[in-house]
Design a protein around this motif. Structure first.
Motif: not given
Length: 457
Positions: A126, A130, A133, A312, A337-342
């Motif tokens: 993660q 991140q 990102i 993902d 707004d993508i999350a780390a796991e996505e």
């Protein structure tokens, strides 16, 4: 007695010469002042009297010392020096912008791809995800900051053009007004030296805004046109410049000359400040803006296309990382707004699989189409842009130095002929004062002779 009359003519002529010299000395520091010179001619004696030496001297005119060729050469070099100055200044500004650390796209791309490479050691991490990102967001800010800086300079060019057009129109009106006064002065036989100096100064200022051509008219006026022939001043009538914004870009404009009821399009470069502003916008700034936008779009499209091929950490289909909006110069490239796991780094959703991540890393060397630079990698495109700008900036600076030297030389040549020399005028003061006193002595001698004759009776 003829002796007194001759001496009186010399007295009067040299009094005028002293006044002219005094006027020159008084204006020794006046910009654009052309020194004056009293022209004298001998007054002949009677043709029926072979023993007549003449009737003295008279001032036939007061000459304004100038050389039209040198003045026009000064105006011409004003235009080229002004063009080179504004073009070099704009190129230097762009070079400094592209060279600033905060605007370096190469540094941002290197950081992003470094984060992608680091993530290959543990694709499911993660923190590493991140970091990718975060670097993507930092890169988007670099794109937006650079795009915004170029957009701001683009607007500045627009503002400078409007100011230059307004200044030129004011000068045109003033020159036309002086033309009227000169035509009137020629009709009355009055002195026009000050008006001519003022007109030359105004045309000199106009030549810095744009390249012009002038033609002297028999009525004392000066006809002024653009180098490409469009009329600017005819006698006491002045045309007006007008900048018409483009329909697709309000900060770009086409120039027109409105004269009476006619409108003349200006398709060629007008030289001077206006020419430099337009040429820089059209040939340098606008193409680089297009190239930056091409790079931003290519980055978003390529990264999003690769992510769409993977899954993902939740096993879901990949979603975009970037969003590109060409209509928002200050915020054209953003991240979603993508999350780390996505982040979809695996083609089959397996957490440790990084085949899609490797495809993302391969984008660092993938050629993309960038206007003006062909098919090259994003990093190479920006590096080429920086290098090309640096070369053009150095060339522009060298050109300015050469043109400024030519302009300085032209000014020196004009001043050598027309400017006031303190040494020359000091010599003239002594000479005319001595001649004035000598004529007074002749009058005194004539009076003594006359008195001596009277004493004989």
């Amino acid at each position: 007695m003829n002796l007194v009359n001759i001496a009186m003519s010399g007295l009067n002529a040299n009094s005028v010469a002293l006044s002219v010299t005094a006027q020159n000395v008084a204006n020794i520091n006046t910009p654009g002042y052309s020194r004056q010179q009293a022209l004298m001619a001998s007054v002949g004696g009677s043709v029926s009297d072979k023993l007549s030496a003449g009737m003295g001297v008279e001032v036939t005119s007061i000459r304004r010392v100038t050389d039209d060729f040198l003045v026009k050469q000064l105006w011409s070099t004003n235009s080229t020096a002004s063009y080179a100055s504004h073009y070099a200044s704009s190129m230097s500004h762009l070079e400094n912008t592209l060279g600033a650390d905060g605007f370096s796209l190469s540094a941002g791309l290197d950081s992003l791809f470094a984060a992608l490479n680091e993530a290959t050691t543990k694709p499911e991490s993660q923190p590493l995800r991140q970091q990718i990102i975060n670097e993507a967001e930092a890169l988007s800010r670099r794109f937006n900051a650079l795009n915004d800086a170029m957009y701001s300079q683009h607007k500045d060019m627009h503002d400078q053009r409007n100011a230059a057009v307004s200044h030129a129109n004011s000068l045109l009106n003033n020159i036309a007004d002086i033309n009227k006064q000169l035509m009137e002065a020629q009709g009355t036989g009055g002195s026009a030296a000050q008006l001519l100096d003022t007109r030359d100064m105004l045309i000199g200022e106009l030549s810095k805004v744009m390249e012009i051509k002038t033609t002297e008219q028999s009525d004392g006026s000066l006809q002024v046109t653009l180098a490409s022939g469009q009329p600017l001043i005819m006698g006491g009538e002045a045309g007006q410049l007008k900048a018409m914004p483009h329909s697709d870009d309000a900060y770009m404009a086409d120039l027109y000359v409105e004269f009476g009821n006619q409108s003349f399009a200006v398709n060629d470069s007008v030289g001077g400040e206006l020419g430099a502003l337009n040429d820089y916008q059209v040939s340098v700034l606008k193409p680089n803006q297009v190239a930056i936008n091409d790079m931003a779009k290519a980055l978003a499209d390529e990264v999003n296309a690769v992510l769409a091929t993977g899954k993902d950490l939740n096993g879901d289909a990949g979603t975009p990382l970037f969003t590109y909006d060409p209509n928002n110069p200050a915020d054209s490239l953003t991240i979603t707004d993508i999350a780390a796991e996505e982040l979809a780094f695996s083609s089959d959703g397996t957490p440790g699989n990084s085949d899609v991540l490797k495809d993302l890393i391969a984008l660092s060397n993938k050629p993309v189409s960038v206007t003006g630079f062909g098919n090259v990698s994003l990093n190479d495109a920006f590096t080429a842009m920086v290098g090309e700008t640096a070369i053009k900036s150095r060339q522009a600076a060298a050109d300015y130095e050469a043109k400024a030297a030519m302009n300085k030389q032209a000014l020196t040549q004009r001043n050598n002929v027309s400017a006031v020399s303190s040494n020359e005028e000091a010599g003239n003061l002594m000479m005319f004062a001595n001649v004035h006193n000598a004529n007074m002595k002749v009058i005194s001698t004539a009076n003594e002779l006359f008195n001596s004759v009277l004493q004989l009776f």
